[in-house]
Design a protein around this motif. Structure first.
Motif, mmCIF file in Angstrom:
data_model
loop_
_atom_site.group_PDB
_atom_site.id
_atom_site.type_symbol
_atom_site.label_atom_id
_atom_site.label_comp_id
_atom_site.label_asym_id
_atom_site.label_seq_id
_atom_site.Cartn_x
_atom_site.Cartn_y
_atom_site.Cartn_z
ATOM 1 N N ARG A 139 0.836 -1.205 0.000
ATOM 2 C CA ARG A 139 0.000 0.000 0.000
ATOM 3 C C ARG A 139 0.870 1.254 0.000
ATOM 4 O O ARG A 139 0.824 2.058 0.930
ATOM 5 N N PRO A 140 1.690 1.435 -1.044
ATOM 6 C CA PRO A 140 2.557 2.620 -1.057
ATOM 7 C C PRO A 140 1.786 3.919 -1.133
ATOM 8 O O PRO A 140 2.362 4.991 -0.899
ATOM 9 N N ASP A 141 0.501 3.840 -1.436
ATOM 10 C CA ASP A 141 -0.330 5.036 -1.454
ATOM 11 C C ASP A 141 -0.690 5.522 -0.063
ATOM 12 O O ASP A 141 -1.165 6.651 0.101
ATOM 13 N N SER A 142 -0.462 4.678 0.968
ATOM 14 C CA SER A 142 -0.908 5.031 2.313
ATOM 15 C C SER A 142 0.213 5.402 3.268
ATOM 16 O O SER A 142 -0.051 5.997 4.316
ATOM 17 N N LEU A 143 1.459 5.061 2.946
ATOM 18 C CA LEU A 143 2.595 5.327 3.824
ATOM 19 C C LEU A 143 3.708 6.020 3.048
ATOM 20 O O LEU A 143 4.048 5.610 1.936
ATOM 21 N N ALA A 144 4.312 7.023 3.666
ATOM 22 C CA ALA A 144 5.434 7.710 3.041
ATOM 23 C C ALA A 144 6.756 7.002 3.293
ATOM 24 O O ALA A 144 7.702 7.154 2.510
ATOM 25 N N ALA A 145 6.842 6.216 4.387
ATOM 26 C CA ALA A 145 8.105 5.582 4.743
ATOM 27 C C ALA A 145 7.849 4.406 5.669
ATOM 28 O O ALA A 145 6.847 4.357 6.380
ATOM 29 N N ALA A 146 8.792 3.451 5.640
ATOM 30 C CA ALA A 146 8.710 2.281 6.513
ATOM 31 C C ALA A 146 10.106 1.868 6.937
ATOM 32 O O ALA A 146 11.064 1.975 6.161
ATOM 33 N N ALA A 147 10.219 1.378 8.169
ATOM 34 C CA ALA A 147 11.509 0.994 8.728
ATOM 35 C C ALA A 147 11.415 -0.378 9.369
ATOM 36 O O ALA A 147 10.424 -0.711 10.023
ATOM 37 N N SER A 148 12.462 -1.163 9.173
ATOM 38 C CA SER A 148 12.545 -2.509 9.736
ATOM 39 C C SER A 148 13.802 -2.642 10.570
ATOM 40 O O SER A 148 14.905 -2.331 10.110
ATOM 41 N N LEU A 149 13.639 -3.111 11.808
ATOM 42 C CA LEU A 149 14.769 -3.444 12.671
ATOM 43 C C LEU A 149 14.775 -4.950 12.869
ATOM 44 O O LEU A 149 13.810 -5.522 13.375
ATOM 45 N N SER A 150 15.844 -5.606 12.422
ATOM 46 C CA SER A 150 15.967 -7.068 12.560
ATOM 47 C C SER A 150 14.749 -7.776 11.982
ATOM 48 O O SER A 150 14.218 -8.719 12.560
ATOM 49 N N GLY A 151 14.296 -7.322 10.819
ATOM 50 C CA GLY A 151 13.041 -7.819 10.267
ATOM 51 C C GLY A 151 13.097 -9.257 9.782
ATOM 52 O O GLY A 151 14.112 -9.728 9.267
ATOM 53 N N ALA A 152 11.968 -9.952 9.920
ATOM 54 C CA ALA A 152 11.791 -11.300 9.354
ATOM 55 C C ALA A 152 11.327 -11.119 7.914
ATOM 56 O O ALA A 152 10.155 -11.314 7.582
ATOM 57 N N LEU A 153 12.248 -10.759 7.029
ATOM 58 C CA LEU A 153 11.903 -10.224 5.714
ATOM 59 C C LEU A 153 11.888 -11.260 4.594
ATOM 60 O O LEU A 153 11.440 -10.935 3.488
ATOM 61 N N ASP A 154 12.333 -12.481 4.839
ATOM 62 C CA ASP A 154 12.344 -13.505 3.784
ATOM 63 C C ASP A 154 11.271 -14.541 4.087
ATOM 64 O O ASP A 154 11.529 -15.601 4.656
ATOM 65 N N ALA A 155 10.037 -14.237 3.691
ATOM 66 C CA ALA A 155 8.911 -15.127 3.982
ATOM 67 C C ALA A 155 9.054 -16.469 3.276
ATOM 68 O O ALA A 155 8.572 -17.490 3.786
ATOM 69 N N LEU A 156 9.689 -16.498 2.115
ATOM 70 C CA LEU A 156 9.837 -17.765 1.391
ATOM 71 C C LEU A 156 10.714 -18.733 2.177
ATOM 72 O O LEU A 156 10.358 -19.900 2.371
ATOM 73 N N ARG A 157 11.866 -18.268 2.616
ATOM 74 C CA ARG A 157 12.740 -19.147 3.402
ATOM 75 C C ARG A 157 12.059 -19.578 4.689
ATOM 76 O O ARG A 157 12.130 -20.741 5.090
ATOM 77 N N MET A 158 11.396 -18.637 5.319
ATOM 78 C CA MET A 158 10.777 -18.900 6.610
ATOM 79 C C MET A 158 9.700 -19.984 6.518
ATOM 80 O O MET A 158 9.590 -20.846 7.389
ATOM 81 N N THR A 159 8.908 -19.947 5.450
ATOM 82 C CA THR A 159 7.804 -20.898 5.330
ATOM 83 C C THR A 159 8.193 -22.187 4.629
ATOM 84 O O THR A 159 7.568 -23.223 4.845
ATOM 85 N N ARG A 160 9.214 -22.138 3.791
ATOM 86 C CA ARG A 160 9.630 -23.366 3.094
ATOM 87 C C ARG A 160 10.437 -24.286 3.996
ATOM 88 O O ARG A 160 10.376 -25.511 3.853
ATOM 89 N N ASN A 161 11.200 -23.696 4.895
ATOM 90 C CA ASN A 161 12.017 -24.496 5.813
ATOM 91 C C ASN A 161 11.820 -24.003 7.241
ATOM 92 O O ASN A 161 12.758 -23.498 7.869
ATOM 93 N N PRO A 162 10.612 -24.148 7.777
ATOM 94 C CA PRO A 162 10.338 -23.558 9.101
ATOM 95 C C PRO A 162 11.020 -24.323 10.231
ATOM 96 O O PRO A 162 11.117 -25.558 10.205
ATOM 97 N N GLU A 163 11.487 -23.572 11.207
ATOM 98 C CA GLU A 163 11.989 -24.188 12.421
ATOM 99 C C GLU A 163 10.805 -24.789 13.184
ATOM 100 O O GLU A 163 9.685 -24.266 13.135
#
Length: 259
Positions: A139-163
């Motif tokens: 939704r880039p129309d709704s937010l001017a900026a976004a910040a991630s600290l230590s983000g869980a940003l790779d959903a593919l890896r996370m869901t394909r090989n979940p702990e």
């Protein structure tokens, strides 16, 4: 600053929930901290998102974010989304709809918050960093900026090989579906946003080099650098802990493009 705990009913979730809110307050005689209001009628707003094991109170309990924001004239809204990964869950609540549609509308009906895109931002840690990037890139129309600290940003890896410790939560959220190219795959969304017409959010990313999510953050960084999107990337010694997030949220607040 005013620190408020707001309990309310969510139609999107069909249950009562809560948010913690920090509102600017101009002060004249407060000792040890300057307080700034706003010359404007409506406050710019940071939606500050929690991680997997936390709730809406955690940023105010584990950091001094209220003090850090006191001079900025910035409102901070911290919602409670449980272990939802900020998604409309396969087996659970509609937390994506809650976060991106219902929450801003409700918060603006309760408090004097600006609806202008240029005044709205998201940030978060771990699962919340993922949520912030997911919101900005879908939704880039709704937010001017976004910040991630230590983000869980790779959903593919996370869901394909979940702990094993996180697999039950991921199954409830995503139902075992393949996420590549979907709204949950924030890495693939980078190129889509870059190629699309319309506004582009400014992005900020930090991760510690000893963090178990460091490789995921490098993957996101490298994908973003292949686009023309405006990314501020920082890394340094650090693991997945509050001492670093308390320090780095100060950098996020300084980086926000406040008007």
């Amino acid at each position: 600053m005013a620190l408020l705990r707001c309990d309310f009913f969510s139609d999107a979730l069909q249950l009562s929930t809560s948010m913690t809110v920090i509102l600017p307050q101009k002060t004249y005689t407060q000792i040890g901290m300057a307080g700034a209001g706003s010359a404007r009628e409506l406050y710019p707003t940071l939606y500050l998102l929690h991680g997997l094991s936390d709730d809406d109170t955690i940023w105010s309990r584990r950091t001094s974010v209220e003090r850090y924001a006191a001079s900025l004239g910035l409102a901070i809204v911290m919602p409670n989304v449980h272990r939802s990964f900020y998604a409309d869950m396969e087996y659970g609540g509609r937390y994506w709809t809650f976060l991106t549609v219902e929450l801003p509308a409700l918060a603006r009906s309760f408090f004097p918050l600006s609806a202008a895109r240029e005044d709205n931002f998201a940030a978060g840690l771990s699962m919340g960093g993922y949520g912030a990037m997911k919101w900005a890139l879908n939704r880039p129309d709704s937010l001017a900026a976004a910040a991630s600290l230590s983000g869980a940003l790779d959903a593919l890896r996370m869901t394909r090989n979940p702990e094993p410790w996180i697999k039950p939560s991921l199954d409830l959220v995503f139902g075992g579906r393949e996420l590549e190219g979907t709204e949950h795959d924030v890495i693939s969304l980078l190129a889509k946003v870059d190629a699309a017409d319309g506004p582009k959010p400014k992005l900020y990313q930090w991760c510690g080099t000893e963090d178990f999510l460091y490789a995921d953050n490098v993957a996101f960084r490298d994908a973003c650098r292949r686009t023309g999107l405006d990314l501020t990337y920082e890394e340094g010694p650090g693991d997945h802990s509050w001492g670093y997030w308390d320090e780095k949220i100060q950098d996020v607040l300084k980086w926000l493009p406040l008007r």
